[in-house]
Write a protein that holds these residues in place. Structure first.
Motif, mmCIF file in Angstrom:
data_model
loop_
_atom_site.group_PDB
_atom_site.id
_atom_site.type_symbol
_atom_site.label_atom_id
_atom_site.label_comp_id
_atom_site.label_asym_id
_atom_site.label_seq_id
_atom_site.Cartn_x
_atom_site.Cartn_y
_atom_site.Cartn_z
ATOM 1 N N ALA A 88 -19.031 36.710 43.526
ATOM 2 C CA ALA A 88 -19.421 37.736 44.785
ATOM 3 C C ALA A 88 -18.887 38.955 44.771
ATOM 4 N N ALA A 89 -17.759 38.990 43.816
ATOM 5 C CA ALA A 89 -17.110 40.351 43.529
ATOM 6 C C ALA A 89 -18.286 41.755 43.502
ATOM 7 N N PRO A 90 -19.009 41.854 42.515
ATOM 8 C CA PRO A 90 -19.973 42.838 42.454
ATOM 9 C C PRO A 90 -20.651 43.043 44.019
ATOM 10 N N GLU A 91 -21.076 41.856 44.342
ATOM 11 C CA GLU A 91 -21.959 41.975 45.417
ATOM 12 C C GLU A 91 -21.318 42.523 46.897
ATOM 13 N N GLN A 92 -19.967 42.024 46.797
ATOM 14 C CA GLN A 92 -19.161 42.398 47.962
ATOM 15 C C GLN A 92 -18.997 44.218 48.083
ATOM 16 N N GLN A 93 -18.739 44.491 46.708
ATOM 17 C CA GLN A 93 -18.423 46.009 46.373
ATOM 18 C C GLN A 93 -19.843 46.830 46.676
ATOM 19 N N ALA A 94 -20.864 46.120 46.310
ATOM 20 C CA ALA A 94 -22.234 47.054 46.794
ATOM 21 C C ALA A 94 -22.420 46.683 48.352
ATOM 22 N N GLU A 95 -22.054 45.871 48.957
ATOM 23 C CA GLU A 95 -22.344 45.704 50.299
ATOM 24 C C GLU A 95 -21.229 46.600 51.129
ATOM 25 N N ALA A 96 -20.138 46.858 50.692
ATOM 26 C CA ALA A 96 -19.258 47.934 51.365
ATOM 27 C C ALA A 96 -19.737 49.076 51.342
ATOM 28 N N LEU A 97 -20.748 49.365 50.573
ATOM 29 C CA LEU A 97 -21.131 50.966 50.581
ATOM 30 C C LEU A 97 -22.017 51.161 51.633
ATOM 31 N N ASP A 99 -25.517 53.455 53.250
ATOM 32 C CA ASP A 99 -26.765 53.667 52.905
ATOM 33 C C ASP A 99 -26.732 54.954 51.787
ATOM 34 N N ARG A 100 -26.147 55.888 52.326
ATOM 35 C CA ARG A 100 -26.080 57.129 51.571
ATOM 36 C C ARG A 100 -25.330 56.927 50.301
ATOM 37 N N GLU A 101 -24.191 56.240 50.107
ATOM 38 C CA GLU A 101 -23.447 55.814 48.893
ATOM 39 C C GLU A 101 -24.550 54.972 47.874
ATOM 40 N N GLN A 102 -25.039 54.035 48.538
ATOM 41 C CA GLN A 102 -26.241 52.906 47.912
ATOM 42 C C GLN A 102 -27.283 53.796 47.251
ATOM 43 N N LYS A 134 -14.914 57.612 46.703
ATOM 44 C CA LYS A 134 -15.821 58.069 45.408
ATOM 45 C C LYS A 134 -15.400 57.080 44.395
ATOM 46 N N LYS A 135 -14.013 56.623 44.241
ATOM 47 C CA LYS A 135 -13.621 55.595 43.176
ATOM 48 C C LYS A 135 -14.213 54.547 43.649
ATOM 49 N N LYS A 136 -14.657 53.866 44.620
ATOM 50 C CA LYS A 136 -15.173 52.752 44.998
ATOM 51 C C LYS A 136 -16.711 52.787 44.545
ATOM 52 N N VAL A 137 -17.361 53.919 44.622
ATOM 53 C CA VAL A 137 -18.805 54.270 44.442
ATOM 54 C C VAL A 137 -18.794 53.948 43.070
ATOM 55 N N ALA A 138 -17.881 55.015 42.227
ATOM 56 C CA ALA A 138 -17.819 54.894 40.824
ATOM 57 C C ALA A 138 -17.929 53.432 40.061
ATOM 58 N N GLN A 139 -16.885 52.629 40.659
ATOM 59 C CA GLN A 139 -17.062 51.164 40.330
ATOM 60 C C GLN A 139 -18.013 50.455 40.412
ATOM 61 N N VAL A 140 -18.959 50.660 41.495
ATOM 62 C CA VAL A 140 -20.086 49.840 41.911
ATOM 63 C C VAL A 140 -21.163 50.372 40.715
ATOM 64 N N LEU A 141 -21.134 51.883 40.379
ATOM 65 C CA LEU A 141 -22.218 52.305 39.483
ATOM 66 C C LEU A 141 -21.671 51.776 38.029
ATOM 67 N N LEU A 142 -20.302 51.778 37.722
ATOM 68 C CA LEU A 142 -20.061 51.194 36.304
ATOM 69 C C LEU A 142 -20.308 49.745 36.236
ATOM 70 N N GLN A 143 -20.266 49.113 37.099
ATOM 71 C CA GLN A 143 -20.584 47.476 37.155
ATOM 72 C C GLN A 143 -22.111 47.407 36.808
ATOM 73 N N LYS A 144 -23.027 48.084 37.362
ATOM 74 C CA LYS A 144 -24.371 48.257 37.134
ATOM 75 C C LYS A 144 -24.397 48.546 35.744
ATOM 76 N N ILE A 145 -23.980 49.593 35.329
ATOM 77 C CA ILE A 145 -24.246 49.865 34.004
ATOM 78 C C ILE A 145 -23.742 48.895 32.949
ATOM 79 N N LEU A 146 -22.490 48.064 33.199
ATOM 80 C CA LEU A 146 -22.301 47.075 32.342
ATOM 81 C C LEU A 146 -23.101 46.079 32.587
ATOM 82 N N SER A 147 -23.765 45.638 33.427
ATOM 83 C CA SER A 147 -24.593 44.654 33.270
ATOM 84 C C SER A 147 -25.919 44.858 32.667
ATOM 85 N N TYR A 148 -26.365 46.190 32.620
ATOM 86 C CA TYR A 148 -27.553 46.602 32.096
ATOM 87 C C TYR A 148 -27.286 46.885 30.434
ATOM 88 N N TYR A 149 -25.958 46.995 30.237
ATOM 89 C CA TYR A 149 -25.680 47.334 28.960
ATOM 90 C C TYR A 149 -25.418 45.953 28.174
#
Length: 437
Positions: A88-97, A99-102, A134-149
């Protein structure tokens, strides 16, 4: 069908057990497959109704008359909690953003995987931000990039898609000039090159010149190259706090060779070696004698030593220093079973030795990949960098903690006046911090 059993006490109710209830003719429930690391025990009952009543485990099972038997799959709450937290960690981070941040994360993610340089630049700016949101938003982005990679690596038979190269050396060794020549050669061979150039920040003003890009005029105009200068901002080791994350973003953007140029460094500054596949040390012809080569530190971390500026009147000194370093490297402890560090002469001004140097680097990568050392090295580096970030954030947490924040100026003043020793002041602050936890 599943239900939960709770432990009831005087002041709290806690989850103790998860029970799945299925007809006996069914196979393992698909929901169980979501928890592969949990241990489930199975019990089968040939009854239509069963009532459980214990002092601390109240529960009820009920089945319709059509079923002659059923099976229980039971899992302890400790194992279930660990599994749920991991999933649930990545999903919880994404849910905390918001609409604009998402929307920002989605836009940057789509732009990155499509190879847009502007999105890569904006993403690196985002991860370099020290603002908490912004650090929280950056970690969500990094998690998505890591999954894609990771998905892309699976399609590549588990092999890394990019080659990470760290380039270090003393000031004036010609690192930026070398990257200009080396990068142009790679782009002509259809490689996509990302350069993360780190500039030192002033200890007085805090500013940084960020002038490395001015020495890469040709490479900066190449559409198959991306150059990103960044300040150290007080980080030691020759790199920035977010260099490791910037490497990941560059790889997600489709760059297959990532060059990390450090600031001009000394013998003990080799943090870049913990984030790259190959560490190259660039030295000028007057780089000391054999004694400098056998000193422990940055020399023993190098996978390849390149003597730059081996042209004109400096050819003879370059040959001499090459011979001395070849002799010195033999005395160092071997770090790899398949690779022995090499010493080469190159000239970034004339281009001599640049192509041969790339051949040696490709040979290193193939040997490390085939032996499995490269993947093991990357896994170890992730662990090292995790602890580096923990140390950095713990210091920031310590300085801003309520139990310590007000005491710091008072104790600093006493240390300046000589009333307290630095060691005693540090002990008092650490004790206040520990008591306030």
């Amino acid at each position: 069908m599943f239900f939960l059993l709770f432990r009831v006490s005087a002041n709290r109710i806690g989850l103790t057990t998860l029970v799945f209830l299925v007809p006996n003719k069914m196979k393992i429930p698909s929901l169980l497959l979501r928890f592969p690391r949990c241990y489930f025990s199975r019990r089968t009952y040939f009854v239509n109704f069963r009532f459980i009543s214990r002092a601390d485990f109240p529960g009820l099972d009920s089945l319709g008359p059509a079923l002659r038997c059923h099976t229980k799959w039971i899992c302890s709450s400790n194992a279930l909690s660990r599994e749920l937290c991991q999933q649930a960690a990545p999903e919880q981070q994404a849910e905390a953003l918001s609409d604009r941040e998402q929307r920002l994360v989605d836009r940057l993610y789509q732009g990155l995987i499509q190879g847009h340089r502007a999105c890569l630049a904006e993403s690196i700016t985002l991860i370099e931000s020290t603002q908490s949101r912004k650090k929280k938003v950056a970690q969500v982005l990094l998690q998505k990039i890591l999954s894609y990679y990771r998905e892309q690596e699976k399609l590549n038979q588990g092999k890394p898609l990019a080659f990470r190269v760290g380039l270090s050396g003393p000031p004036g060794a010609g690192k930026s000039t070398f990257i200009e020549c080396f990068g142009k050669m790679l782009t002509e061979r259809n490689h996509k090159v990302a350069v993360l150039a780190v500039d030192p920040s002033s200890s007085t003003s805090g500013g940084s010149l960020l002038g490395d890009k001015t020495r890469m005029t040709e490479l900066s105009r190449d559409m198959n190259a991306y150059i990103r200068p960044s300040p150290t901002s007080g980080t030691l080791g020759g790199v920035t706090r977010t260099t490791n994350e910037a490497i990941l973003l560059c790889e997600g953007g489709g760059y297959d060779v990532v060059l990390v140029e450090t600031v001009g460094v000394g013998q003990s500054e080799f943090a870049v070696a913990d984030m790259v596949d190959m560490f190259i040390l660039l030295l000028p012809p007057a780089g000391g004698d054999e004694l400098q080569g056998i000193k422990r530190g940055i020399i023993e971390m190098a996978d390849l030593v390149a003597i730059n500026k081996a042209d004109g009147d400096l050819v003879v000194p370059a040959r001499r220093i090459q011979a001395e370093y070849v002799s010195a490297m033999k005395l160092l402890r071997k770090r790899s079973k398949v690779w022995r560090p090499k010493v080469m002469r190159i000239s970034a001004k004339t281009g001599e030795g640049i192509s041969e140097m790339w051949d040696k680097m490709a040979e290193f990568r193939e040997l490390m990949l085939s032996s499995g050392e490269l993947l093991a090295k990357r896994r170890k580096q992730q662990k090292v960098w995790m602890w580096n970030l923990i140390q950095e954030n713990m210091l920031l947490h310590f300085r801003t903690h309520l139990a310590v924040k007000d005491k710091i100026p008072l104790l600093e003043e006493k240390v300046l006046r000589g009333v307290l020793s630095p060691g005693l002041a540090a002990d008092l602050l650490l004790k206040a911090f520990k008591d306030g936890l």
